[in-house]
Write a protein that holds these residues in place. Sequence first.
Motif, PDB file in Angstrom:
ATOM      1  N   LYS A   1       8.436  -4.450  41.290  1.00 31.81           N
ATOM      2  CA  LYS A   1       7.674  -3.362  40.675  1.00 31.81           C
ATOM      3  C   LYS A   1       6.197  -3.740  40.548  1.00 31.81           C
ATOM      4  O   LYS A   1       5.314  -2.880  40.731  1.00 31.81           O
ATOM      5  CB  LYS A   1       8.259  -3.030  39.302  1.00 31.81           C
ATOM      6  CG  LYS A   1       7.569  -1.896  38.574  1.00 31.81           C
ATOM      7  CD  LYS A   1       7.692  -0.576  39.311  1.00 31.81           C
ATOM      8  CE  LYS A   1       9.109  -0.068  39.308  1.00 31.81           C
ATOM      9  NZ  LYS A   1       9.194   1.314  39.847  1.00 31.81           N
ATOM     10  N   ALA A   2       5.906  -5.020  40.240  1.00 37.61           N
ATOM     11  CA  ALA A   2       4.514  -5.466  40.133  1.00 37.61           C
ATOM     12  C   ALA A   2       3.806  -5.390  41.480  1.00 37.61           C
ATOM     13  O   ALA A   2       2.629  -5.015  41.555  1.00 37.61           O
ATOM     14  CB  ALA A   2       4.463  -6.885  39.577  1.00 37.61           C
ATOM     15  N   VAL A   3       4.525  -5.741  42.561  1.00 44.76           N
ATOM     16  CA  VAL A   3       3.951  -5.626  43.902  1.00 44.76           C
ATOM     17  C   VAL A   3       3.679  -4.168  44.225  1.00 44.76           C
ATOM     18  O   VAL A   3       2.626  -3.804  44.768  1.00 44.76           O
ATOM     19  CB  VAL A   3       4.892  -6.257  44.951  1.00 44.76           C
ATOM     20  CG1 VAL A   3       4.384  -5.964  46.358  1.00 44.76           C
ATOM     21  CG2 VAL A   3       5.018  -7.754  44.725  1.00 44.76           C
ATOM     22  N   GLU A   4       4.627  -3.310  43.883  1.00 44.10           N
ATOM     23  CA  GLU A   4       4.487  -1.879  44.141  1.00 44.10           C
ATOM     24  C   GLU A   4       3.276  -1.295  43.429  1.00 44.10           C
ATOM     25  O   GLU A   4       2.580  -0.435  43.954  1.00 44.10           O
ATOM     26  CB  GLU A   4       5.756  -1.157  43.691  1.00 44.10           C
ATOM     27  CG  GLU A   4       5.720   0.348  43.844  1.00 44.10           C
ATOM     28  CD  GLU A   4       6.975   1.000  43.278  1.00 44.10           C
ATOM     29  OE1 GLU A   4       6.880   2.146  42.813  1.00 44.10           O
ATOM     30  OE2 GLU A   4       8.042   0.345  43.292  1.00 44.10           O
ATOM     31  N   LYS A   5       2.999  -1.779  42.212  1.00 45.03           N
ATOM     32  CA  LYS A   5       1.865  -1.285  41.438  1.00 45.03           C
ATOM     33  C   LYS A   5       0.562  -1.980  41.795  1.00 45.03           C
ATOM     34  O   LYS A   5      -0.496  -1.653  41.255  1.00 45.03           O
ATOM     35  CB  LYS A   5       2.141  -1.453  39.935  1.00 45.03           C
ATOM     36  CG  LYS A   5       3.137  -0.460  39.375  1.00 45.03           C
ATOM     37  CD  LYS A   5       3.310  -0.665  37.884  1.00 45.03           C
ATOM     38  CE  LYS A   5       4.081   0.499  37.273  1.00 45.03           C
ATOM     39  NZ  LYS A   5       3.286   1.743  37.230  1.00 45.03           N
ATOM     40  N   GLY A   6       0.628  -2.969  42.675  1.00 48.55           N
ATOM     41  CA  GLY A   6      -0.583  -3.659  43.081  1.00 48.55           C
ATOM     42  C   GLY A   6      -1.071  -4.686  42.092  1.00 48.55           C
ATOM     43  O   GLY A   6      -2.232  -5.113  42.145  1.00 48.55           O
ATOM     44  N   LEU A   7      -0.212  -5.128  41.179  1.00 52.30           N
ATOM     45  CA  LEU A   7      -0.609  -6.132  40.196  1.00 52.30           C
ATOM     46  C   LEU A   7      -0.664  -7.528  40.796  1.00 52.30           C
ATOM     47  O   LEU A   7      -1.469  -8.366  40.368  1.00 52.30           O
ATOM     48  CB  LEU A   7       0.357  -6.120  38.999  1.00 52.30           C
ATOM     49  CG  LEU A   7       0.368  -4.842  38.156  1.00 52.30           C
ATOM     50  CD1 LEU A   7       1.415  -4.942  37.061  1.00 52.30           C
ATOM     51  CD2 LEU A   7      -1.009  -4.583  37.562  1.00 52.30           C
TER      52      LEU A   7
ATOM     53  N   PHE B   1       3.990  -6.583  30.280  1.00 48.67           N
ATOM     54  CA  PHE B   1       2.962  -6.180  29.328  1.00 48.67           C
ATOM     55  C   PHE B   1       1.841  -5.387  29.978  1.00 48.67           C
ATOM     56  O   PHE B   1       0.918  -4.961  29.281  1.00 48.67           O
ATOM     57  CB  PHE B   1       2.372  -7.414  28.634  1.00 48.67           C
ATOM     58  CG  PHE B   1       3.350  -8.126  27.739  1.00 48.67           C
ATOM     59  CD1 PHE B   1       3.888  -7.498  26.636  1.00 48.67           C
ATOM     60  CD2 PHE B   1       3.733  -9.424  28.016  1.00 48.67           C
ATOM     61  CE1 PHE B   1       4.787  -8.145  25.812  1.00 48.67           C
ATOM     62  CE2 PHE B   1       4.627 -10.088  27.202  1.00 48.67           C
ATOM     63  CZ  PHE B   1       5.160  -9.451  26.095  1.00 48.67           C
ATOM     64  N   ALA B   2       1.895  -5.198  31.283  1.00 48.86           N
ATOM     65  CA  ALA B   2       0.897  -4.366  31.944  1.00 48.86           C
ATOM     66  C   ALA B   2       1.101  -2.910  31.532  1.00 48.86           C
ATOM     67  O   ALA B   2       2.230  -2.455  31.318  1.00 48.86           O
ATOM     68  CB  ALA B   2       1.002  -4.505  33.463  1.00 48.86           C
ATOM     69  N   ALA B   3       0.022  -2.167  31.411  1.00 44.11           N
ATOM     70  CA  ALA B   3       0.098  -0.788  30.944  1.00 44.11           C
ATOM     71  C   ALA B   3       0.963   0.060  31.871  1.00 44.11           C
ATOM     72  O   ALA B   3       0.783   0.054  33.089  1.00 44.11           O
ATOM     73  CB  ALA B   3      -1.308  -0.192  30.854  1.00 44.11           C
ATOM     74  N   GLY B   4       1.909   0.789  31.287  1.00 41.76           N
ATOM     75  CA  GLY B   4       2.754   1.691  32.054  1.00 41.76           C
ATOM     76  C   GLY B   4       3.799   1.009  32.900  1.00 41.76           C
ATOM     77  O   GLY B   4       4.487   1.670  33.684  1.00 41.76           O
ATOM     78  N   PHE B   5       3.972  -0.315  32.747  1.00 45.58           N
ATOM     79  CA  PHE B   5       4.931  -1.025  33.587  1.00 45.58           C
ATOM     80  C   PHE B   5       6.349  -0.797  33.068  1.00 45.58           C
ATOM     81  O   PHE B   5       6.626  -0.928  31.884  1.00 45.58           O
ATOM     82  CB  PHE B   5       4.616  -2.527  33.579  1.00 45.58           C
ATOM     83  CG  PHE B   5       5.430  -3.317  34.569  1.00 45.58           C
ATOM     84  CD1 PHE B   5       4.948  -3.552  35.846  1.00 45.58           C
ATOM     85  CD2 PHE B   5       6.675  -3.823  34.231  1.00 45.58           C
ATOM     86  CE1 PHE B   5       5.689  -4.282  36.756  1.00 45.58           C
ATOM     87  CE2 PHE B   5       7.426  -4.537  35.124  1.00 45.58           C
ATOM     88  CZ  PHE B   5       6.931  -4.771  36.402  1.00 45.58           C
ATOM     89  N   SER B   6       7.272  -0.464  33.961  1.00 45.16           N
ATOM     90  CA  SER B   6       8.665  -0.262  33.586  1.00 45.16           C
ATOM     91  C   SER B   6       9.551  -0.427  34.807  1.00 45.16           C
ATOM     92  O   SER B   6       9.197   0.004  35.909  1.00 45.16           O
ATOM     93  CB  SER B   6       8.879   1.131  32.982  1.00 45.16           C
ATOM     94  OG  SER B   6      10.257   1.354  32.714  1.00 45.16           O
TER      95      SER B   6
END
Length: 688
Positions: free
Chosen positions: A461-467, A484-489
């Motif tokens: 999910k972090a890769v998908e969001k570009g984090l 803890f990133a905003a909107g992460f789920s």
Amino acid sequence: MMEHHDALTSLVQEARELLTQMEAALLEIEEYGVDDERINAVFRAAHTIKGSAGLFALDLIVDFTHVMESVLVQVRNGELALDGELSALLLGCGDYLAGLINVLEEGDSEHDPAPETRTELLAALGQLLETATPVPAALPGNGLGAADSGEEASAAQEGTGTGWQILLQPSPDLLRMGMDPLSFILYLERLGRLQQVATQFQMLPSLQELDPERCYLSFSLQLLTSASRESVLQAFEFIIDDCDITLTALPPDSTCQVQEVSLPPAVGRDNAGLVPRPVGMPSQRATDRPEQTLIKIEARKLDQLIDAVGEMVIATAGTRVLAARGSDGELREALAELELVVERIRDRALELRMTPIGDVFQRFPRVVRDVSKELGKKIELVISGAETELDKSMVEKLSDPLLHIVRNALDHGIEPTSERLAAGKPEHGRLQLNAYHESGSIVVEISDDGRGLNKSRIFAKAVEKGLIAEDAQLSDEEIFNLIFAAGFSTAEQVTDISGRGVGMDVVRQNISQLRGSIQISSQAGMGSTFRIQLPLTLAIIDGFQVLIGGSSFILPLDMVEECVDVSGRLDENHVVSLRGEPLPIIDLEAVFDLQWQHDGRQSLVVVRYGQRRAGILVDRFVGEMQAVIKPLGQLLQGVRGLGGFTILGDGQVALILDVPLLVRQQTAAASHLRVGQCLEQQEPKHRA
């Protein structure tokens, strides 16, 4: 007008405490079963709220609690069983009353925030009153003392054994408080047989002056029973603080009426001789009970006290600087004694603001009950360390972050029963809240034995969001921190209860505003633990003063492990070997753009926060001091790594370092990962 407002404020506070006690008793009844003590706790809450509300003519509260009280009387009399259905109904009544109290606090005593709920609850209570039928007297909650058995009650009903002569003088305000002494007298019949009831009017005015809410009666009773003194007094426990009661043992096998006792007219509530008592016989009256040892103080007054103590600390530090410039040894000695006194006053003042974290924990048994029922899960809540204390100003701000973590654990952490059984786990999930002190701070842990955090799903999910980059190499802790990133789920289905990860950025932000930190540990299939570490107070700390680039900085003393000289021992990566172990270095020259003023020597303050250690480079050590923490102004609010400022004895300003944030930043920087930068952007700018 001000007195009326203060009295209403006290009513609101007391009502909330009573509702909390009622809720706790009902939850205990659901878990452990019915007993007299728990039933009495529920009854006591309802009747006390009713009485207090009656003094202010708060009809919405009085009328509702009157119906509740009627149902609870049936429970105490053994005519209604307090089963799970009734317990759930009473919990709903408590929630409704809490809503009325909230509206009352806002200054509105006539508005009903939930009229439909009120109608439903009153209908359910009324139906119970209509269908109440006697249950066996031996059931818990029948009003007998803990030592009384069904056989003793039967014997008491037959009038065998001894008895008691009871003199009862209610307070004139008893009726106005919502209590009827006659109901308590009739309740005595469950303990035995009332052989005599004599009454006398006290100070009966003319008809025009008669107050229908004032009690003018005194009572003389003869009760034939084998019940103990304690059991008889228990019947009056809800009005015992507002009555004078005298118990005299009757001769054995008393079967005839005794001579009526003539009670003298009352001349006022402060008259200690209102009811005569036989020589040598003890009485139960308010003056016999120990004095109250607890008082309630407005939080505002405590804040003012802490502010005054802080100014005293600063003034004392200034006096010490002046004394050091002179040569008067006696003055310096006297000042040293004064500083010890000031330190004791400071510690005692801070203790006044300390409150058990159990004040936060007490809301979670209800949360676990409601959520587990809604989800159809079986969950056990274990609370430990509830007596651990922290600053009262932090309690309210800590409640919401804890609630969010707990609801996440219940919703997504702990598996459904079928899934747990398939995995070889007990059908009951386990959620644990624990608190303890560690190195001058308080640690709160929320643990569950559920499925744990899914590292691969979080990473994807972090890769998908570009984090993070797809080929990033992260430790477990760094992966967990991504939530803890905003909107992460990672939740596949968002529920009304929670979504693990949704809003966790707010959780971290709230904790950071308290100068705290949060860490996560998790194991697949075994569960997760959220570890929150907070300072004990936000007001005054023991600090360690250092000089960096000509500026004074303060470090919290409880985080300082040692001071060492590292001249010539630093490598290009700012890592030093300390007794064979690598220690990362925090370079404040780069953090705050300072200019070093050392002459070839470099000193290091080794700090620890949680499980992490780091070294802070400084020019010079100054020493220990007491620091009154003051919030940063607008000019410095955006500067990261600062937690506030204080005034030194010479009037200069010293900045207080935010050691937890600096240590986290150093850890993130050492990893050379993009995730460190992404997560740090989630930190709030305002830190005070």
